[in-house]
Design an enzyme around this catalytic site. Structure first.
Site, PDB file in Angstrom:
ATOM      1  N   LYS A 172      -8.338   3.706 -39.529  1.00 51.04           N
ATOM      2  CA  LYS A 172      -9.274   4.703 -40.032  1.00 51.04           C
ATOM      3  C   LYS A 172      -8.590   6.080 -40.041  1.00 51.04           C
ATOM      4  O   LYS A 172      -8.425   6.719 -39.009  1.00 51.04           O
ATOM      5  CB  LYS A 172     -10.530   4.732 -39.156  1.00 51.04           C
ATOM      6  N   GLY A 225      -6.247  12.977 -32.017  1.00 52.58           N
ATOM      7  CA  GLY A 225      -7.222  13.914 -32.576  1.00 52.58           C
ATOM      8  C   GLY A 225      -7.665  14.897 -31.514  1.00 52.58           C
ATOM      9  O   GLY A 225      -6.913  15.192 -30.576  1.00 52.58           O
ATOM     10  N   SER A 226      -8.882  15.376 -31.651  1.00 51.23           N
ATOM     11  CA  SER A 226      -9.353  16.434 -30.757  1.00 51.23           C
ATOM     12  C   SER A 226      -9.792  15.867 -29.398  1.00 51.23           C
ATOM     13  O   SER A 226     -10.073  14.666 -29.265  1.00 51.23           O
ATOM     14  CB  SER A 226     -10.517  17.167 -31.408  1.00 51.23           C
ATOM     15  N   GLY A 230     -11.664  12.338 -28.485  1.00 51.93           N
ATOM     16  CA  GLY A 230     -10.913  11.513 -27.538  1.00 51.93           C
ATOM     17  C   GLY A 230     -11.787  11.047 -26.376  1.00 51.93           C
ATOM     18  O   GLY A 230     -11.700   9.897 -25.936  1.00 51.93           O
ATOM     19  N   GLU A 247      -3.993  10.788 -27.753  1.00 51.87           N
ATOM     20  CA  GLU A 247      -3.135  11.973 -27.898  1.00 51.87           C
ATOM     21  C   GLU A 247      -4.026  13.075 -28.437  1.00 51.87           C
ATOM     22  O   GLU A 247      -4.609  12.929 -29.512  1.00 51.87           O
ATOM     23  CB  GLU A 247      -1.978  11.714 -28.867  1.00 51.87           C
ATOM     24  N   CYS A 281      -0.078  19.823 -32.862  1.00 52.50           N
ATOM     25  CA  CYS A 281      -0.508  19.743 -31.465  1.00 52.50           C
ATOM     26  C   CYS A 281       0.585  20.263 -30.549  1.00 52.50           C
ATOM     27  O   CYS A 281       0.335  20.646 -29.416  1.00 52.50           O
ATOM     28  CB  CYS A 281      -0.841  18.306 -31.113  1.00 52.50           C
ATOM     29  N   GLN A 328     -11.379  24.880 -40.964  1.00 51.58           N
ATOM     30  CA  GLN A 328     -10.295  25.274 -40.071  1.00 51.58           C
ATOM     31  C   GLN A 328      -9.998  26.765 -40.239  1.00 51.58           C
ATOM     32  O   GLN A 328      -9.723  27.472 -39.261  1.00 51.58           O
ATOM     33  CB  GLN A 328      -9.057  24.421 -40.356  1.00 51.58           C
ATOM     34  N   GLU A 380      -7.419  25.622 -27.724  1.00 56.30           N
ATOM     35  CA  GLU A 380      -6.553  25.318 -28.864  1.00 56.30           C
ATOM     36  C   GLU A 380      -7.158  25.906 -30.140  1.00 56.30           C
ATOM     37  O   GLU A 380      -8.307  25.631 -30.471  1.00 56.30           O
ATOM     38  CB  GLU A 380      -6.420  23.801 -29.024  1.00 56.30           C
TER      39      GLU A 380
END
Ligand code: NAD
Length: 479
Positions: A172, A225-226, A230, A247, A281, A328, A380
């Site tokens: 996905k 992802g974020s 996660g 991650e 990242c 974003q 972040e």
């Protein structure tokens, strides 16, 4: 040209292509229309992967090697075309798009080789006459959920080892970058994967992703992802007692010491903080600079930032492409406002830019006078925004570098062997760089972080085997 792409489920291209994606460098340019799966298609894909697992897991190294090698060769042969498409879809520059495509080819090549290097161990049992074998087997159906910022490299570094070690896949991709995902799946499909071994389900995270998390038939999930998503992956995976690997974000420090080579330090900071529009990242978002070099470093940074060419990702002269989308861009601008409210000085950039085509252009932003307690130092941002934190010496720099909920990468610019060695040993990050940007890693060695950045075993290189296999210990009475 606008393409129309379907999902791949059990070897068939299915679903109506309806969801539109635009080029962030030119919002009038529609990249493609893509199928958007519902929960039933996700369930179908999971069932197909489950049915395909027994045969694929026993297919032997040559069959897997052939598919992965053929895929690597095709990606490499089409690197300019695929790299351009990636740049059009995500907004990274042509050079970055082609570089990422080459990396995907290298990843498939590496794991093609790994299929032929699988080994086990055989030892005598403590019981005389008994032999013990330790072998590795595929885990089963692996759910692969990826973010938008590396549209081809991250899928490649998960799909290649998953296939190499005999797993089947439900993939996905992120909603913003389906074209790169579709391309990689199309190549693998034509390279000869049996039906059901790799299924592509494009669609919403809350629908398709969630259906994967909720399925008892998904045996492992590899997620990038974020942090927020996660944590959902983790909670759902514990519920199903499945293997998972996460991650997530970073707030990576780059330390610049008084004895640094100033040219090296500026190169590292500009590359690490702003290339790929800061959407990595591994980006250096906190520049931790000691007193005696601070003013020289800041002047040199401003001078360099002023020379950067920000524009259409498909223009070969562009060094920094647009932000990926409106959401974003708003997040970046919100954080720039937050930094000012917190009392940091915006010393360069941070404003929207107009170009020939309508796009999400933002001038790289540099804050001075920030502290490590400010939100711009702790959260972040994921855009072309960095802040300088002034410290008195190496000891304070190390303390500030480690004072973060994240721990993905860190870097130090110094000519002192003593400080470089101490930093490598004491930095609380998964990857440490000396006189190199915090972003930019090799494809054949482990990738991953500590603390809030990562969970589970490492990705890439031989270490990927840990996640994509399970160990079996077999005992035989030799008689
Ligand atoms: P995201 O968490 O919004 O989305 C990641 C993926 O999860 C997407 O495919 C999304 O559709 C899916 N998803 C969303 N909701 C879901 C749900 N309920 N169930 C299952 N799946 C769901 O992240 P993003 O915005 O695409 O990516 C940016 C983030 O990724 C940043 O935080 C960045 O630091 C991180 N990232 C980390 C690494 C790393 O290796 N550490 C690499 C690249 C990006």
């Amino acid at each position: 040209m606008t393409v129309h792409r379907k999902n791949l489920i059990d070897g068939e291209w299915l679903g109506e292509a309806g969801s539109r994606n635009i080029n962030p460098s030119n919002t009038n340019d529609v990249v493609g229309e893509y199928a958007s799966a519902g929960p039933e298609e996700a369930t179908q894909a999971i069932a197909a992967a489950k049915a395909a697992f027994p045969a694929w897991s026993r297919s032997g190294p040559l069959a897997r090697h052939a598919v992965l090698k053929k895929t690597s060769d095709e990606i490499m042969a089409r690197k300019d075309e695929i790299g351009r498409s990636l740049a059009r879809e995500e907004g990274k520059t042509l050079a970055e798009g082609v570089g990422e495509t080459i990396r995907a080819a290298q990843l498939f090549d590496f794991f093609a080789g790994e299929t032929l290097r699988l080994s086990g161990e055989m030892v005598p049992s403590v019981r005389p006459g008994v032999g013990v074998e330790m072998t590795r087997e595929g885990v089963g159906v692996v759910g692969i959920i990826t973010p938008w910022n590396f549209p081809i490299a991250i899928p490649a570094w998960k799909i290649a080892p998953a296939l190499a070690y005999g797993n089947t896949i439900v993939f996905k991709p992120a909603e913003l970058v389906p074209e790169s995902a579709w391309t990689i799946v199309d190549i693998l499909h034509r390279a000869g994967l049996p039906k059901g071994v790799l299924n592509l389900v494009m669609g919403k995270g809350s629908v398709v992703g969630q259906a994967m998390l909720d399925s008892p038939d998904v045996n492992a999930i590899s997620f990038t992802g974020s942090v927020g998503t996660g944590k959902r992956v983790a909670a759902a995976s514990v519920e199903h007692m499945r293997k998972f690997q996460l991650e997530m974000g970073g707030k990576n420090p780059l330390v610049v010491l008084d004895d640094a080579d100033i040219a090296v330090a500026v190169d590292c900071a500009v590359n690490g903080a702003y290339f790929s529009t800061g959407q990595r990242c591994t980006a250096s978002s906190r520049l931790i600079v000691t007193d005696a070099i601070h003013d020289r470093f800041v002047d040199a940074m401003k001078e360099r930032l002023d020379t950067l060419v920000i524009g259409d990702a498909l223009d070969a002269k562009t060094q920094i492409g647009p932000v990926v989308d409106q959401t974003q861009l708003k997040q970046d601008e919100d954080y720039i406002a937050i930094g000012r409210q917190e009392g940091a000085e915006l010393a360069f950039g941070g404003e929207r830019l107009e170009r020939e085509t309508p796009g999400f252009y933002l001038r790289p932003a540099l804050f001075l006078g920030s502290t490590n307690a400010m939100r711009i130092s702790r959260e972040e941002i994921f855009g072309p925004v960095a802040n300088v934190i002034r410290v008195k010496d190496y000891d304070e720099a190390l303390t500030v570098a480690n004072d973060t909920p994240f721990g993905l990468t860190s870097g130090i610019c110094t000519t002192s062997l003593k400080h470089a060695t101490h930093f490598k040993r004491n930095s609380e990050a998964g990857m440490v760089m000396v006189n190199l940007p915090t972003a930019g890693v090799d494809f054949h060695v482990p990738f991953g972080g500590r603390k809030g950045s990562s969970y589970g075993s490492r990705e890439q290189g031989r270490y990927a085997m840990e996640f994509y296999t399970t160990v079996k210990t077999a005992y035989t009475l030799a008689g």
